[in-house]
Design a protein around this motif. Structure first.
Motif, PDB file in Angstrom:
ATOM      1  N   ALA A   1     -21.255  18.658  -9.364  1.00 46.22           N
ATOM      2  CA  ALA A   1     -20.820  20.019  -9.669  1.00 46.22           C
ATOM      3  C   ALA A   1     -21.885  20.781 -10.445  1.00 46.22           C
ATOM      4  CB  ALA A   1     -19.517  19.993 -10.468  1.00 46.22           C
ATOM      5  N   GLY A   2     -22.799  20.058 -11.055  1.00 48.18           N
ATOM      6  CA  GLY A   2     -23.872  20.693 -11.814  1.00 48.18           C
ATOM      7  C   GLY A   2     -24.850  19.638 -12.299  1.00 48.18           C
ATOM      8  N   HIS A   3     -26.092  20.040 -12.465  1.00 48.23           N
ATOM      9  CA  HIS A   3     -27.078  19.126 -13.052  1.00 48.23           C
ATOM     10  C   HIS A   3     -28.190  19.953 -13.682  1.00 48.23           C
ATOM     11  CE1 HIS A   3     -30.417  19.274  -9.963  1.00 48.23           C
ATOM     12  NE2 HIS A   3     -29.429  19.805  -9.274  1.00 48.23           N
ATOM     13  N   GLY A   4     -28.812  19.413 -14.699  1.00 53.59           N
ATOM     14  CA  GLY A   4     -29.879  20.112 -15.390  1.00 53.59           C
ATOM     15  C   GLY A   4     -30.528  19.174 -16.381  1.00 53.59           C
ATOM     16  N   VAL A   5     -31.366  19.726 -17.226  1.00 50.83           N
ATOM     17  CA  VAL A   5     -32.065  18.943 -18.245  1.00 50.83           C
ATOM     18  C   VAL A   5     -31.348  19.113 -19.572  1.00 50.83           C
ATOM     19  CG1 VAL A   5     -34.234  18.625 -19.481  1.00 50.83           C
ATOM     20  CG2 VAL A   5     -34.249  19.140 -17.034  1.00 50.83           C
TER      21      VAL A   5
ATOM     22  N   LYS B   1     -29.182  20.779 -26.140  1.00 54.06           N
ATOM     23  CA  LYS B   1     -29.456  21.983 -25.352  1.00 54.06           C
ATOM     24  C   LYS B   1     -29.560  21.618 -23.882  1.00 54.06           C
ATOM     25  CE  LYS B   1     -31.884  26.390 -25.546  1.00 54.06           C
ATOM     26  NZ  LYS B   1     -32.799  27.230 -26.327  1.00 54.06           N
ATOM     27  N   LEU B   2     -28.870  22.414 -23.051  1.00 56.91           N
ATOM     28  CA  LEU B   2     -28.775  22.178 -21.619  1.00 56.91           C
ATOM     29  C   LEU B   2     -29.483  23.309 -20.873  1.00 56.91           C
ATOM     30  CD1 LEU B   2     -27.436  20.455 -19.324  1.00 56.91           C
ATOM     31  CD2 LEU B   2     -25.448  21.975 -19.541  1.00 56.91           C
ATOM     32  N   TYR B   3     -30.358  22.941 -19.936  1.00 61.21           N
ATOM     33  CA  TYR B   3     -31.157  23.922 -19.208  1.00 61.21           C
ATOM     34  C   TYR B   3     -30.779  23.950 -17.723  1.00 61.21           C
ATOM     35  CZ  TYR B   3     -34.294  24.069 -23.242  1.00 61.21           C
ATOM     36  OH  TYR B   3     -34.824  24.220 -24.503  1.00 61.21           O
ATOM     37  N   VAL B   4     -30.562  25.161 -17.204  1.00 53.95           N
ATOM     38  CA  VAL B   4     -30.443  25.460 -15.776  1.00 53.95           C
ATOM     39  C   VAL B   4     -29.513  24.470 -15.059  1.00 53.95           C
ATOM     40  CG1 VAL B   4     -31.746  26.174 -13.738  1.00 53.95           C
ATOM     41  CG2 VAL B   4     -32.860  26.180 -15.957  1.00 53.95           C
ATOM     42  N   ALA B   5     -28.303  24.347 -15.570  1.00 54.88           N
ATOM     43  CA  ALA B   5     -27.345  23.392 -15.007  1.00 54.88           C
ATOM     44  C   ALA B   5     -26.241  24.066 -14.207  1.00 54.88           C
ATOM     45  CB  ALA B   5     -26.738  22.550 -16.124  1.00 54.88           C
ATOM     46  N   GLY B   6     -26.298  25.376 -14.042  1.00 51.05           N
ATOM     47  CA  GLY B   6     -25.245  26.069 -13.326  1.00 51.05           C
ATOM     48  C   GLY B   6     -24.060  26.371 -14.222  1.00 51.05           C
ATOM     49  N   ALA B   7     -22.948  26.747 -13.595  1.00 53.81           N
ATOM     50  CA  ALA B   7     -21.800  27.259 -14.346  1.00 53.81           C
ATOM     51  C   ALA B   7     -20.679  26.240 -14.511  1.00 53.81           C
ATOM     52  CB  ALA B   7     -21.256  28.511 -13.644  1.00 53.81           C
ATOM     53  N   TRP B   8     -20.948  24.964 -14.213  1.00 52.49           N
ATOM     54  CA  TRP B   8     -19.887  23.968 -14.359  1.00 52.49           C
ATOM     55  C   TRP B   8     -19.644  23.599 -15.819  1.00 52.49           C
ATOM     56  CZ3 TRP B   8     -16.097  22.076 -11.414  1.00 52.49           C
ATOM     57  CH2 TRP B   8     -15.451  20.911 -11.821  1.00 52.49           C
ATOM     58  N   ALA B   9     -20.709  23.448 -16.599  1.00 50.08           N
ATOM     59  CA  ALA B   9     -20.554  23.031 -17.992  1.00 50.08           C
ATOM     60  C   ALA B   9     -19.704  24.014 -18.802  1.00 50.08           C
ATOM     61  CB  ALA B   9     -21.920  22.819 -18.643  1.00 50.08           C
ATOM     62  N   PRO B  10     -19.907  25.330 -18.679  1.00 49.68           N
ATOM     63  CA  PRO B  10     -19.016  26.247 -19.405  1.00 49.68           C
ATOM     64  C   PRO B  10     -17.550  26.100 -18.996  1.00 49.68           C
ATOM     65  CG  PRO B  10     -20.990  27.400 -18.722  1.00 49.68           C
ATOM     66  CD  PRO B  10     -21.032  26.060 -18.061  1.00 49.68           C
TER      67      PRO B  10
ATOM     68  N   HIS C   1     -39.981  20.909  -4.462  1.00 49.19           N
ATOM     69  CA  HIS C   1     -38.800  20.053  -4.583  1.00 49.19           C
ATOM     70  C   HIS C   1     -38.703  19.083  -3.409  1.00 49.19           C
ATOM     71  CE1 HIS C   1     -37.803  23.165  -7.462  1.00 49.19           C
ATOM     72  NE2 HIS C   1     -36.703  22.529  -7.825  1.00 49.19           N
ATOM     73  N   VAL C   2     -39.008  19.572  -2.212  1.00 53.07           N
ATOM     74  CA  VAL C   2     -38.894  18.725  -1.028  1.00 53.07           C
ATOM     75  C   VAL C   2     -40.043  17.722  -0.972  1.00 53.07           C
ATOM     76  CG1 VAL C   2     -38.735  18.696   1.495  1.00 53.07           C
ATOM     77  CG2 VAL C   2     -37.612  20.503   0.184  1.00 53.07           C
ATOM     78  N   GLU C   3     -41.264  18.185  -1.205  1.00 54.18           N
ATOM     79  CA  GLU C   3     -42.394  17.258  -1.255  1.00 54.18           C
ATOM     80  C   GLU C   3     -42.220  16.235  -2.375  1.00 54.18           C
ATOM     81  OE1 GLU C   3     -46.203  19.886   0.353  1.00 54.18           O
ATOM     82  OE2 GLU C   3     -45.974  19.497  -1.779  1.00 54.18           O
ATOM     83  N   GLY C   4     -41.791  16.709  -3.544  1.00 55.42           N
ATOM     84  CA  GLY C   4     -41.716  15.856  -4.722  1.00 55.42           C
ATOM     85  C   GLY C   4     -40.474  14.990  -4.799  1.00 55.42           C
ATOM     86  N   GLY C   5     -39.519  15.170  -3.885  1.00 55.29           N
ATOM     87  CA  GLY C   5     -38.337  14.330  -3.861  1.00 55.29           C
ATOM     88  C   GLY C   5     -37.326  14.651  -4.937  1.00 55.29           C
ATOM     89  N   PHE C   6     -37.093  15.961  -5.165  1.00 57.86           N
ATOM     90  CA  PHE C   6     -36.094  16.346  -6.157  1.00 57.86           C
ATOM     91  C   PHE C   6     -35.071  17.261  -5.497  1.00 57.86           C
ATOM     92  CE2 PHE C   6     -34.141  18.426  -9.755  1.00 57.86           C
ATOM     93  CZ  PHE C   6     -34.034  17.384 -10.675  1.00 57.86           C
ATOM     94  N   PRO C   7     -33.943  16.690  -4.995  1.00 56.15           N
ATOM     95  CA  PRO C   7     -32.884  17.537  -4.431  1.00 56.15           C
ATOM     96  C   PRO C   7     -32.390  18.552  -5.456  1.00 56.15           C
ATOM     97  CG  PRO C   7     -32.516  15.224  -3.904  1.00 56.15           C
ATOM     98  CD  PRO C   7     -33.617  15.264  -4.917  1.00 56.15           C
ATOM     99  N   GLN C   8     -32.041  19.736  -5.021  1.00 57.70           N
ATOM    100  CA  GLN C   8     -31.698  20.813  -5.951  1.00 57.70           C
ATOM    101  C   GLN C   8     -30.435  21.536  -5.502  1.00 57.70           C
ATOM    102  OE1 GLN C   8     -31.339  22.085  -8.854  1.00 57.70           O
ATOM    103  NE2 GLN C   8     -33.538  22.257  -9.228  1.00 57.70           N
ATOM    104  N   GLN C   9     -29.468  21.660  -6.418  1.00 55.43           N
ATOM    105  CA  GLN C   9     -28.240  22.388  -6.109  1.00 55.43           C
ATOM    106  C   GLN C   9     -28.554  23.857  -5.836  1.00 55.43           C
ATOM    107  OE1 GLN C   9     -25.584  22.228  -9.460  1.00 55.43           O
ATOM    108  NE2 GLN C   9     -27.042  23.144 -10.868  1.00 55.43           N
ATOM    109  N   PHE C  10     -27.710  24.473  -5.049  1.00 60.33           N
ATOM    110  CA  PHE C  10     -27.806  25.859  -4.608  1.00 60.33           C
ATOM    111  C   PHE C  10     -28.842  26.046  -3.500  1.00 60.33           C
ATOM    112  CE2 PHE C  10     -26.803  26.534  -9.304  1.00 60.33           C
ATOM    113  CZ  PHE C  10     -25.437  26.422  -9.094  1.00 60.33           C
ATOM    114  N   TRP C  11     -29.574  24.973  -3.149  1.00 56.82           N
ATOM    115  CA  TRP C  11     -30.501  25.101  -2.020  1.00 56.82           C
ATOM    116  C   TRP C  11     -30.506  23.839  -1.167  1.00 56.82           C
ATOM    117  CZ3 TRP C  11     -35.451  23.374  -0.238  1.00 56.82           C
ATOM    118  CH2 TRP C  11     -35.913  24.117   0.867  1.00 56.82           C
ATOM    119  N   THR C  12     -30.978  22.713  -1.691  1.00 54.10           N
ATOM    120  CA  THR C  12     -30.948  21.474  -0.926  1.00 54.10           C
ATOM    121  C   THR C  12     -29.514  21.022  -0.674  1.00 54.10           C
ATOM    122  OG1 THR C  12     -33.009  20.840  -2.021  1.00 54.10           O
ATOM    123  CG2 THR C  12     -31.876  19.131  -0.801  1.00 54.10           C
TER     124      THR C  12
END
Length: 432
Positions: A98-102, A112-121, A228-239
């Motif tokens: 539902a969300g992921h970030g740093v 502190k949570l970075y760029v995790a989307g709107a699930w945490a709130p 993201h695709v070359e580096g192997g990091f799936p990303q929410q809202f796109w991948t």
């Protein structure tokens, strides 16, 4: 020259670059020197990217902050130390991401949570305890590539070789205090810089100037997802799509204040499951700790015991890709256009999913399709049945939109991550 932006921007206005993306109240540069040099930057020199700035970083502080995070994220927190960070993953009740970030641990009771989307709130709105949530729209710069360290040391005027992977500390750029953290999505050596938006354009420009002798390229929003695709990091809202879009409680909480995904691909638009992923399906199962209760735990635990799919890179057959373009020069219906370097182009919240077939049997889902100028290949991420996840295995991607012309594209299973040399976490900066 007068800055024409009516909205606050993390980037300076450079009059020689005229392509911008304005969406969701955010101004992003779409392209700078062109997608070719930009897409080569994190392999040959380095880039600076500001597209994730102003996207709602969240601080949680209070006696129960740790309890809230443990309830929300699948990660372990028992050994989480002050001064470190981790990739935090949140699931819905079905075990889908539902969300992921740093997530950083700033103090014993402050995170502190970075760029995790709107699930945490949303999760916070359902939590009862002694914890405060503070949202701030800071700048977030990513500097990645083999010369990133040299560029940043030139910008800060100090050695940064003490910063280990997933560690952070304070430094200065252009006389302003900034936080620097060693982390990135490109797979190669990478850092992030964080700080207040007020000084963001000045800091960005100072890094760009200091990095010029080291080949730094400003990276636009158009080409950003290639790494993201070359580096192997799936990303929410796109991948893949965040499962929050189909959670009734979250939708009621947001009240229509977050855009729905733009459905595309050969898989039917009403197949929302094909757009979502679990931690196992994107290769993040090592982040799961079953030492605490978290939302979706039973589903995640069940999948860990009997995993069905994993993530791979697909290499697309060049002749079939060429035929997609050739169809636009022939009479009759053409195939869906394959945009370069990213398709679908990163213009909004994406819900793209293409069938991956083995013979006449569906065995996976392809998404995150890019043209890698470095490798001279079209590649994509695919969540696929584990029995098929063998390097060299031949499969077929059904390229197109459901109900429209479909091109059968031959593809082969390739290594994941695709860019597998000089990984950030493996570099000892003291020895470089």
């Amino acid at each position: 020259m007068h800055n024409p932006f009516a909205l606050p921007a993390a980037i300076p206005f450079y009059p020689q670059f005229g392509l911008f993306s304005v969406a969701g109240g955010l101004v992003r540069q779409w392209e700078y020197n062109g997608w070719k040099p930009e897409s080569l930057s994190w392999k040959r020199s380095c880039y600076i990217h500001a597209g994730l700035s102003g996207m709602g970083q969240i601080t949680y502080r209070g006696r129960d902050a740790g309890a809230f995070l443990a309830q929300t994220f699948v990660n372990g927190f028992a050994k989480f130390r002050v001064g470190t960070a981790k990739h935090a993953i949140a699931c819905d009740g079905n075990g889908r991401i539902a969300g992921h970030g740093v997530l950083q641990k700033l103090g014993e009771e402050e995170f502190k949570l970075y760029v995790a989307g709107a699930w945490a709130p949303y999760a916070f709105s359902r939590f009862s305890g002694d914890v405060e949530q503070v949202v701030s729209d800071d700048f977030l710069f990513q500097i990645a590539g083999p010369t990133a360290l040299a560029a940043l040391e030139a910008a800060t005027g100090e050695s940064l070789r003490d910063i280990a992977f997933l560690r952070y500390r304070q430094t200065q750029v252009a006389g302003h205090g900034v936080q620097i953290m060693r982390l990135g999505m490109a797979g190669t050596l990478a850092f992030e810089l964080h700080g207040p938006m007020a000084h963001s354009p000045e800091i960005y420009d100072a890094i760009l100037r200091a990095g010029a002798p080291h080949g730094i390229e400003p990276l636009g929003w158009q080409t950003f997802q290639v790494n993201h695709v070359e580096g192997g990091f799936p990303q929410q809202f796109w991948t893949f799509s965040s499962s929050m879009h189909w959670d009734a409680g979250w939708r009621a909480f947001m009240g229509g204040r977050f855009p729905d995904p733009q459905m595309a691909g050969s898989i039917a638009p009403d197949d929302t499951r094909a757009r979502c992923r679990t931690p196992v399906e994107v290769g993040w199962e090592k982040s799961v700790r079953l030492d605490h209760d978290f939302t979706g735990r039973s589903a995640v635990e069940e999948e860990l015991a009997n995993p069905r799919r994993t993530v791979v890179t697909l290499e697309w057959e060049a002749d079939d890709v060429i035929d997609i373009y050739a169809s636009h020069f022939r009479e009759g219906a053409e195939y869906k256009y394959l945009e370069i370097p990213v398709s679908p182009a990163n213009r909004g919240v994406c819900g793209h999913a293409d069938h991956v077939m083995k013979g006449d049997r569906a065995v996976g889902v392809s998404s995150g399709t890019v043209y890698s100028y470095h490798f001279r290949k079209v590649i994509s991420h695919a969540t696929i049945d584990r029995a098929q996840a063998v390097i060299g295995n031949a499969v077929t991607v059904l390229w197109g939109d459901h109900g429209g012309p479909i091109k059968e594209v031959r593809a082969r299973i390739a290594r994941f991550p695709y860019l597998d040399e000089g990984r950030n976490q493996s570099i000892d900066l003291e020895r470089t």
